[in-house]
Motif scaffolding. Structure first.
Motif, short mmCIF file in Angstrom:
data_model
loop_
_atom_site.label_atom_id
_atom_site.label_comp_id
_atom_site.label_asym_id
_atom_site.label_seq_id
_atom_site.Cartn_x
_atom_site.Cartn_y
_atom_site.Cartn_z
N ARG A 75 4.50 31.98 53.87
CA ARG A 75 5.56 32.97 54.35
C ARG A 75 5.08 34.50 54.05
O ARG A 75 4.91 35.35 54.87
CB ARG A 75 6.76 33.02 53.34
CG ARG A 75 7.55 31.75 54.13
CD ARG A 75 8.94 31.49 53.32
NE ARG A 75 9.66 32.73 52.85
CZ ARG A 75 10.70 32.80 51.94
NH1 ARG A 75 10.89 31.64 51.07
NH2 ARG A 75 11.18 33.81 51.99
N ARG A 76 4.37 34.68 52.53
CA ARG A 76 3.92 36.00 52.54
C ARG A 76 2.71 36.47 53.20
O ARG A 76 2.61 37.52 53.78
CB ARG A 76 3.70 36.06 50.88
CG ARG A 76 4.52 36.15 49.80
CD ARG A 76 4.35 36.32 48.54
NE ARG A 76 3.31 35.40 47.85
CZ ARG A 76 3.58 34.60 47.22
NH1 ARG A 76 5.13 33.89 46.91
NH2 ARG A 76 3.01 33.46 46.81
N PHE A 77 1.81 35.42 53.37
CA PHE A 77 0.69 35.68 54.06
C PHE A 77 1.11 36.06 55.62
O PHE A 77 0.45 36.95 56.22
CB PHE A 77 -0.04 34.40 53.95
CG PHE A 77 -1.43 34.74 54.78
CD1 PHE A 77 -2.60 35.12 54.24
CD2 PHE A 77 -1.79 34.02 56.18
CE1 PHE A 77 -3.78 35.48 54.98
CE2 PHE A 77 -2.98 34.14 56.80
CZ PHE A 77 -4.04 34.88 56.21
N LEU A 78 1.89 35.07 56.10
CA LEU A 78 2.30 35.31 57.59
C LEU A 78 2.91 36.71 57.78
O LEU A 78 2.67 37.11 58.97
CB LEU A 78 3.03 34.33 58.13
CG LEU A 78 2.27 32.85 58.10
CD1 LEU A 78 3.21 31.58 58.38
CD2 LEU A 78 0.81 32.98 59.30
N ALA A 79 3.85 36.96 57.02
CA ALA A 79 4.39 38.18 57.13
C ALA A 79 3.76 39.56 57.09
O ALA A 79 4.13 40.43 57.69
CB ALA A 79 5.43 38.36 55.60
N GLY A 111 6.35 23.51 59.70
CA GLY A 111 6.54 24.49 58.43
C GLY A 111 7.58 25.28 58.38
O GLY A 111 9.08 24.81 58.65
N GLU A 112 7.54 26.56 57.85
CA GLU A 112 8.76 27.34 57.64
C GLU A 112 9.12 28.02 59.13
O GLU A 112 10.16 28.98 59.20
CB GLU A 112 8.63 28.35 56.89
CG GLU A 112 7.52 29.59 57.03
CD GLU A 112 6.23 29.14 57.40
OE1 GLU A 112 5.42 29.68 57.96
OE2 GLU A 112 5.97 28.06 56.64
N GLY A 113 8.56 27.71 60.29
CA GLY A 113 8.93 28.02 61.69
C GLY A 113 8.51 29.44 62.16
O GLY A 113 8.75 29.77 63.23
N TYR A 114 7.50 29.78 61.69
CA TYR A 114 6.76 30.99 62.04
C TYR A 114 6.28 31.07 63.61
O TYR A 114 6.62 31.68 64.45
CB TYR A 114 5.35 31.38 61.22
CG TYR A 114 4.62 32.63 61.58
CD1 TYR A 114 5.08 33.78 61.38
CD2 TYR A 114 3.43 32.55 62.26
CE1 TYR A 114 4.43 35.05 61.82
CE2 TYR A 114 2.63 33.72 62.67
CZ TYR A 114 3.20 34.84 62.57
OH TYR A 114 2.57 35.80 62.78
N TYR A 115 5.55 29.91 63.93
CA TYR A 115 5.16 29.92 65.25
C TYR A 115 6.09 29.24 66.13
O TYR A 115 6.29 29.81 67.43
CB TYR A 115 3.82 28.78 65.32
CG TYR A 115 2.73 29.46 64.50
CD1 TYR A 115 1.95 30.27 65.09
CD2 TYR A 115 2.42 28.74 63.32
CE1 TYR A 115 0.78 30.65 64.29
CE2 TYR A 115 1.45 29.12 62.63
CZ TYR A 115 0.61 30.15 63.12
OH TYR A 115 -0.55 30.49 62.30
N THR A 116 7.04 28.46 65.62
CA THR A 116 8.12 27.96 66.45
C THR A 116 9.13 29.21 67.03
O THR A 116 9.55 29.32 68.04
CB THR A 116 9.00 27.02 65.42
OG1 THR A 116 8.22 26.30 64.82
CG2 THR A 116 9.74 26.17 66.54
N HIS A 117 9.45 29.94 66.14
CA HIS A 117 10.21 31.22 66.44
C HIS A 117 9.48 32.02 67.59
O HIS A 117 9.94 32.57 68.43
CB HIS A 117 10.35 31.93 65.33
CG HIS A 117 10.99 33.36 65.39
ND1 HIS A 117 12.21 33.56 65.87
CD2 HIS A 117 10.69 34.69 65.19
CE1 HIS A 117 12.66 34.82 66.05
NE2 HIS A 117 11.59 35.50 65.70
N GLN A 118 7.96 32.20 67.17
CA GLN A 118 7.34 33.22 68.09
C GLN A 118 7.28 32.61 69.62
O GLN A 118 7.64 33.42 70.52
CB GLN A 118 6.05 33.19 67.76
CG GLN A 118 5.62 34.02 66.35
CD GLN A 118 5.44 35.59 66.53
OE1 GLN A 118 5.38 36.03 67.72
NE2 GLN A 118 4.99 36.05 65.51
N VAL A 119 7.22 31.43 69.65
CA VAL A 119 7.12 30.67 71.08
C VAL A 119 8.79 30.83 71.51
O VAL A 119 8.75 31.12 72.73
CB VAL A 119 6.79 29.16 70.86
CG1 VAL A 119 7.32 28.26 71.97
CG2 VAL A 119 5.39 28.84 70.56
N GLN A 120 9.71 30.43 70.83
CA GLN A 120 11.05 30.63 71.43
C GLN A 120 11.17 32.12 71.92
O GLN A 120 12.06 32.02 72.96
CB GLN A 120 12.02 30.44 70.14
CG GLN A 120 13.39 30.08 70.48
CD GLN A 120 14.14 31.33 70.65
OE1 GLN A 120 14.02 32.14 70.04
NE2 GLN A 120 15.32 31.32 71.51
#
Length: 290
Positions: A75-79, A111-120
């Motif tokens: 989470r921290r890295f992707l943020a 995972g915590e949804g980072y890519y899922t959210h970007q796609v949505q």
């Protein structure tokens, strides 16, 4: 409120027709905040908005998948946006695949949804279908994803036993995650797409050099997938400058962490700047129509 989150009739209908009971493989119907099949197997929606479709007898451990520390590091890295170029390109490809299609997209190993959210979000921006599902074996990761990204639909489930009906998905996104090819064939509709992301040759080469004496480049040979044809192959490569503890977070979210010494972890935590390559291979496989 969950009733408000699931108030759109068309969305409810698609959800009901899509999930499949992991015990008997019958269709699950959404009744209030509970999924139920005709054999009376029931799965409650958690207050965060996800459903757990991972029966205890399907688990290999008590809490499978990434633990809390690994999830928080990711989470921290992707943020900090280090993987944002990859996320944007993934979202563009997925939006292109789902243009004017009603069937959903599944993000395996979300995972915590980072890519899922970007796609949505990209699908909403392009007026394409926004019926996006995320699936992961890690309950703690899915719990966080569902709470943070309420516009996506998340489930705890095994990637080797996808809880979806046959031919119910227009596309599957698979970033690193393992999955049986037979399940991909079963769930993706004819003519649908499998979008994969794997490490390319020099991905995280500098980080690996700190751990291994003989650093080998990643094998870039495409998978052999029955019933699919490779349609697109694209290399996404760029330098990263990691600061503020991001180098340690990157290590903690990779399998390399198991090989790293405590001394190296402390060194990365205290390093002001660490330069490292990101190198990904994005592929699109088309399922045969016949």
């Amino acid at each position: 409120m969950e009733a408000d989150r699931l108030s759109t009739p068309n969305l409810i209908e698609r959800l009901v027709m899509t999930y499949q009971c992991p015990l008997c493989h019958k269709s699950l119907s959404l009744i209030d905040t509970r999924y139920q099949c005709e054999n009376n197997h029931q799965f409650d929606m958690a207050k965060e908005g996800y459903v757990n479709l991972m029966p205890a007898n399907h688990k290999r451990s008590k809490d499978p998948g990434d633990n809390k520390e690994m999830m928080q590091a990711r989470r921290r890295f992707l943020a900090f946006g280090h993987y944002e170029p990859l996320a944007k390109r993934i979202a563009q490809v997925c939006a292109s695949e789902l243009n004017n299609k009603d069937n959903p997209l599944l993000d395996i190993g979300c995972g915590e949804g980072y890519y899922t959210h970007q796609v949505q979000q990209k699908l909403v921006d392009t007026s394409a279908s926004s019926n996006v599902f995320g699936l992961d074996i890690s309950k703690i990761a899915v719990k966080y994803a569902a709470k943070r990204y309420p516009d996506c639909r998340f489930a705890v489930a095994s990637s080797h036993r996808l809880p979806f009906a046959a031919h119910s998905l227009s596309a599957i996104l698979r970033i690193y995650a393992p999955c049986k090819s037979s399940e991909l064939v079963r769930c993706i509709e004819p003519g649908g797409a499998l979008i994969t992301v794997t490490p390319a040759a020099r991905h995280l080469f500098q980080l690996k050099s700190l751990i291994y004496q003989d650093v080998k480049q990643h094998d870039m040979t495409p998978e052999t997938l029955p019933e699919f044809e490779l349609e697109l192959e694209e290399n996404i490569q760029y330098p990263m400058t990691l600061r503020d503890g991001s180098a340690l977070d990157l290590l903690q979210m990779t399998p390399f962490a198991w090989k790293a010494s405590e001394e190296l972890k402390q060194e990365l935590e205290q390093t002001h700047q660490f330069d490292c390559e990101a190198d990904f291979m994005l592929r699109v496989y088309r399922k045969h129509s016949d």
